[in-house]
Structure formats: structure tokens, C-alpha cells
Scaffold this active site. Sequence first.
Site, PDB file in Angstrom:
ATOM      1  N   PRO A  11      46.210  47.444  47.195  1.00  0.00           N
ATOM      2  CA  PRO A  11      46.232  46.082  46.657  1.00  0.00           C
ATOM      3  C   PRO A  11      45.852  44.998  47.670  1.00  0.00           C
ATOM      4  O   PRO A  11      46.199  45.073  48.840  1.00  0.00           O
ATOM      5  CB  PRO A  11      47.692  45.894  46.213  1.00  0.00           C
ATOM      6  CG  PRO A  11      48.457  46.930  46.943  1.00  0.00           C
ATOM      7  CD  PRO A  11      47.527  48.090  47.127  1.00  0.00           C
ATOM      8  N   ASN A  12      45.139  44.019  47.132  1.00  0.00           N
ATOM      9  CA  ASN A  12      44.716  42.814  47.853  1.00  0.00           C
ATOM     10  C   ASN A  12      43.570  43.042  48.830  1.00  0.00           C
ATOM     11  O   ASN A  12      43.034  42.081  49.380  1.00  0.00           O
ATOM     12  CB  ASN A  12      45.901  42.134  48.574  1.00  0.00           C
ATOM     13  CG  ASN A  12      47.002  41.766  47.599  1.00  0.00           C
ATOM     14  OD1 ASN A  12      46.745  41.070  46.633  1.00  0.00           O
ATOM     15  ND2 ASN A  12      48.211  42.253  47.817  1.00  0.00           N
ATOM     16  N   ARG A  19      41.250  36.576  52.664  1.00  0.00           N
ATOM     17  CA  ARG A  19      42.702  36.588  52.757  1.00  0.00           C
ATOM     18  C   ARG A  19      43.147  36.671  54.223  1.00  0.00           C
ATOM     19  O   ARG A  19      42.725  37.575  54.940  1.00  0.00           O
ATOM     20  CB  ARG A  19      43.146  37.838  51.987  1.00  0.00           C
ATOM     21  CG  ARG A  19      44.497  38.355  52.279  1.00  0.00           C
ATOM     22  CD  ARG A  19      44.561  39.828  51.837  1.00  0.00           C
ATOM     23  NE  ARG A  19      45.905  40.308  51.913  1.00  0.00           N
ATOM     24  CZ  ARG A  19      46.225  41.565  52.207  1.00  0.00           C
ATOM     25  NH1 ARG A  19      45.289  42.474  52.408  1.00  0.00           N
ATOM     26  NH2 ARG A  19      47.465  41.922  52.251  1.00  0.00           N
ATOM     27  N   TYR A  24      43.277  39.757  59.175  1.00  0.00           N
ATOM     28  CA  TYR A  24      42.415  40.829  58.654  1.00  0.00           C
ATOM     29  C   TYR A  24      40.934  40.640  58.969  1.00  0.00           C
ATOM     30  O   TYR A  24      40.133  41.520  58.656  1.00  0.00           O
ATOM     31  CB  TYR A  24      42.618  40.961  57.136  1.00  0.00           C
ATOM     32  CG  TYR A  24      44.045  41.336  56.761  1.00  0.00           C
ATOM     33  CD1 TYR A  24      44.578  42.564  57.135  1.00  0.00           C
ATOM     34  CD2 TYR A  24      44.854  40.456  56.048  1.00  0.00           C
ATOM     35  CE1 TYR A  24      45.879  42.916  56.803  1.00  0.00           C
ATOM     36  CE2 TYR A  24      46.156  40.792  55.698  1.00  0.00           C
ATOM     37  CZ  TYR A  24      46.665  42.017  56.089  1.00  0.00           C
ATOM     38  OH  TYR A  24      47.946  42.367  55.766  1.00  0.00           O
ATOM     39  N   ASN A  75      43.928  53.426  53.039  1.00  0.00           N
ATOM     40  CA  ASN A  75      44.654  52.203  53.412  1.00  0.00           C
ATOM     41  C   ASN A  75      45.387  51.795  52.133  1.00  0.00           C
ATOM     42  O   ASN A  75      44.811  51.133  51.265  1.00  0.00           O
ATOM     43  CB  ASN A  75      43.707  51.102  53.884  1.00  0.00           C
ATOM     44  CG  ASN A  75      44.472  49.860  54.318  1.00  0.00           C
ATOM     45  OD1 ASN A  75      45.687  49.757  54.111  1.00  0.00           O
ATOM     46  ND2 ASN A  75      43.768  48.910  54.912  1.00  0.00           N
ATOM     47  N   ALA A  78      49.990  47.311  50.824  1.00  0.00           N
ATOM     48  CA  ALA A  78      51.439  47.118  50.675  1.00  0.00           C
ATOM     49  C   ALA A  78      52.141  48.354  50.095  1.00  0.00           C
ATOM     50  O   ALA A  78      53.326  48.585  50.378  1.00  0.00           O
ATOM     51  CB  ALA A  78      51.707  45.896  49.810  1.00  0.00           C
ATOM     52  N   HIS A  81      54.270  50.839  52.237  1.00  0.00           N
ATOM     53  CA  HIS A  81      55.663  50.610  52.614  1.00  0.00           C
ATOM     54  C   HIS A  81      56.634  50.828  51.455  1.00  0.00           C
ATOM     55  O   HIS A  81      57.846  50.712  51.637  1.00  0.00           O
ATOM     56  CB  HIS A  81      55.815  49.164  53.138  1.00  0.00           C
ATOM     57  CG  HIS A  81      54.703  48.751  54.054  1.00  0.00           C
ATOM     58  ND1 HIS A  81      54.467  49.383  55.259  1.00  0.00           N
ATOM     59  CD2 HIS A  81      53.720  47.798  53.940  1.00  0.00           C
ATOM     60  CE1 HIS A  81      53.408  48.817  55.839  1.00  0.00           C
ATOM     61  NE2 HIS A  81      52.949  47.870  55.052  1.00  0.00           N
ATOM     62  N   ASP A  88      53.914  61.440  47.228  1.00  0.00           N
ATOM     63  CA  ASP A  88      53.967  62.708  46.489  1.00  0.00           C
ATOM     64  C   ASP A  88      52.571  63.167  46.075  1.00  0.00           C
ATOM     65  O   ASP A  88      52.260  64.359  46.149  1.00  0.00           O
ATOM     66  CB  ASP A  88      54.863  62.566  45.249  1.00  0.00           C
ATOM     67  CG  ASP A  88      56.348  62.580  45.616  1.00  0.00           C
ATOM     68  OD1 ASP A  88      56.679  62.937  46.764  1.00  0.00           O
ATOM     69  OD2 ASP A  88      57.175  62.230  44.745  1.00  0.00           O
ATOM     70  N   GLU A  99      45.404  57.864  57.640  1.00  0.00           N
ATOM     71  CA  GLU A  99      45.932  56.569  57.198  1.00  0.00           C
ATOM     72  C   GLU A  99      45.320  55.474  58.078  1.00  0.00           C
ATOM     73  O   GLU A  99      45.309  55.599  59.307  1.00  0.00           O
ATOM     74  CB  GLU A  99      47.457  56.600  57.370  1.00  0.00           C
ATOM     75  CG  GLU A  99      48.142  55.284  57.075  1.00  0.00           C
ATOM     76  CD  GLU A  99      49.663  55.376  57.280  1.00  0.00           C
ATOM     77  OE1 GLU A  99      50.171  56.449  57.687  1.00  0.00           O
ATOM     78  OE2 GLU A  99      50.331  54.361  57.050  1.00  0.00           O
ATOM     79  N   HIS A 101      45.179  51.205  58.821  1.00  0.00           N
ATOM     80  CA  HIS A 101      45.577  49.808  58.608  1.00  0.00           C
ATOM     81  C   HIS A 101      44.721  48.937  59.511  1.00  0.00           C
ATOM     82  O   HIS A 101      44.555  49.252  60.695  1.00  0.00           O
ATOM     83  CB  HIS A 101      47.058  49.585  58.924  1.00  0.00           C
ATOM     84  CG  HIS A 101      47.925  50.418  58.044  1.00  0.00           C
ATOM     85  ND1 HIS A 101      48.114  50.121  56.721  1.00  0.00           N
ATOM     86  CD2 HIS A 101      48.575  51.574  58.290  1.00  0.00           C
ATOM     87  CE1 HIS A 101      48.874  51.056  56.176  1.00  0.00           C
ATOM     88  NE2 HIS A 101      49.164  51.946  57.102  1.00  0.00           N
ATOM     89  N   ILE A 102      44.221  47.881  58.939  1.00  0.00           N
ATOM     90  CA  ILE A 102      43.367  46.972  59.697  1.00  0.00           C
ATOM     91  C   ILE A 102      44.194  46.292  60.788  1.00  0.00           C
ATOM     92  O   ILE A 102      43.775  46.173  61.933  1.00  0.00           O
ATOM     93  CB  ILE A 102      42.733  45.946  58.736  1.00  0.00           C
ATOM     94  CG1 ILE A 102      41.832  46.686  57.735  1.00  0.00           C
ATOM     95  CG2 ILE A 102      41.958  44.871  59.499  1.00  0.00           C
ATOM     96  CD1 ILE A 102      41.452  45.862  56.515  1.00  0.00           C
ATOM     97  N   SER A 103      45.388  45.854  60.406  1.00  0.00           N
ATOM     98  CA  SER A 103      46.283  45.194  61.365  1.00  0.00           C
ATOM     99  C   SER A 103      47.225  46.224  61.989  1.00  0.00           C
ATOM    100  O   SER A 103      47.378  47.338  61.467  1.00  0.00           O
ATOM    101  CB  SER A 103      47.103  44.120  60.641  1.00  0.00           C
ATOM    102  OG  SER A 103      47.951  44.721  59.676  1.00  0.00           O
ATOM    103  N   ARG A 108      54.062  43.628  63.353  1.00  0.00           N
ATOM    104  CA  ARG A 108      54.294  42.628  62.310  1.00  0.00           C
ATOM    105  C   ARG A 108      55.747  42.684  61.812  1.00  0.00           C
ATOM    106  O   ARG A 108      56.619  43.204  62.490  1.00  0.00           O
ATOM    107  CB  ARG A 108      53.256  42.831  61.197  1.00  0.00           C
ATOM    108  CG  ARG A 108      51.822  42.664  61.735  1.00  0.00           C
ATOM    109  CD  ARG A 108      50.782  42.815  60.654  1.00  0.00           C
ATOM    110  NE  ARG A 108      50.916  41.775  59.644  1.00  0.00           N
ATOM    111  CZ  ARG A 108      50.292  41.810  58.461  1.00  0.00           C
ATOM    112  NH1 ARG A 108      49.491  42.832  58.164  1.00  0.00           N
ATOM    113  NH2 ARG A 108      50.459  40.841  57.593  1.00  0.00           N
ATOM    114  N   ARG A 112      57.086  46.172  57.443  1.00  0.00           N
ATOM    115  CA  ARG A 112      55.803  46.899  57.513  1.00  0.00           C
ATOM    116  C   ARG A 112      55.859  48.077  58.479  1.00  0.00           C
ATOM    117  O   ARG A 112      54.875  48.813  58.632  1.00  0.00           O
ATOM    118  CB  ARG A 112      54.675  45.957  57.954  1.00  0.00           C
ATOM    119  CG  ARG A 112      54.376  44.854  56.971  1.00  0.00           C
ATOM    120  CD  ARG A 112      53.177  44.028  57.403  1.00  0.00           C
ATOM    121  NE  ARG A 112      53.241  42.717  56.799  1.00  0.00           N
ATOM    122  CZ  ARG A 112      52.779  42.407  55.579  1.00  0.00           C
ATOM    123  NH1 ARG A 112      52.191  43.323  54.844  1.00  0.00           N
ATOM    124  NH2 ARG A 112      52.892  41.190  55.104  1.00  0.00           N
TER     125      ARG A 112
END
Length: 149
Positions: A11-12, A19, A24, A75, A78, A81, A88, A99, A101-103, A108, A112
Site C-alpha cells: 500500500p501507498n 509521498r 522515499y 516490499n 505497511a 508490520h 502465511d 524483503e 524497504h526503501i527506508s 524509524r 516499523r
Amino acid sequence: MSSLIYVLNGPNLNLLGKREPAIYGHETLADVEVDCRRLAEELGFDLRFLQSNAESQIIDWIHEAREKAAGIVINAAAFTHTSVAILDALKACEMPIVEVHISNIHKREPFRHHSYVSAVANGVIAGLGTQGYQFAIQHIARLTKAARH
Ligand code: DQA
């Protein structure tokens, strides 16, 4: 053996570039996709690059990847978390999972710091910006090629 890599975005991430650019960056998800496609092609892989704001859609794509893919780059944004359901679904996949993550999620907010995805990922890349996707694809290509020999 499959030569298809799924790159799944949660999402997002459709708002990447617009954003919170201080966190990001300015690249859009379409820019990331172009770079991922170029790299996958160089490495001899096909790519499915997908984004959804819906948890159920991401789970359905993981089920699809389970049948078709050599590996998954995810990725989960949200949902990383929060989602036992995504964990599953990934557990049902017998293939390399990386996995991204950009950040740097560990630098943070505390909420997170925990990732459900990490429990099943071969590796985790966080904080390297969108370049993390490239490293993830390279790693899956390497593992897949090693398994072929
Ligand atoms: C993110 C980090 C998550 O905590 C956040 O919810 C995102 C993006 C990242 O790429 O840095 O949406 O996964």
C-alpha cells in the site's frame, strides 16, 4: 525451472515520488519498474512488477507466484508490520524471498521495527533507497542460477 521473478509492492507505494520524498525519494514506482525490468532482462529473467493497496490482492499474487515464479521480491509496505496473512502466504512458497524497504525501518518509529515478512525472507534490504530492488533481483537470480547447476 521458472525464470520469472515477482516484484510485489504494498500500500501507498503507488504514490512513490510524491509521498514523503524526504524519506522515499523522488523516483516513481514506474521508474523503479523500468530499472528492475532492465536488470532482469540482463540477467535472463522475466518480471512481474505489481502494486496493490489491498492485502487480499497481494496474497492472491503470492499464491500465483507460488505456482509460477523462481523467486519473490516483496516490499509489503505497511502490511510488513501487520500482516500474518501475508506471512502465511509467503510460508507456502518454496522459493527465494527477498524483503525490500526503501527506508531504513529500524531507524524509524518503533512500530516499523518488527516485520512479519522477515520471518520467512532469505534476506532483508532496508534503507538503500530504490536501489534495494536491484540488489534483491540480483540475489534471486544468483540463488536460482546456483540451484540450476
Ligand atoms: C516501507 C516502510 C514501511 O514502514 C512503510 O509503511 C512503507 C514503505 C519502505 O519501503 O521503506 O509504506 O516499506
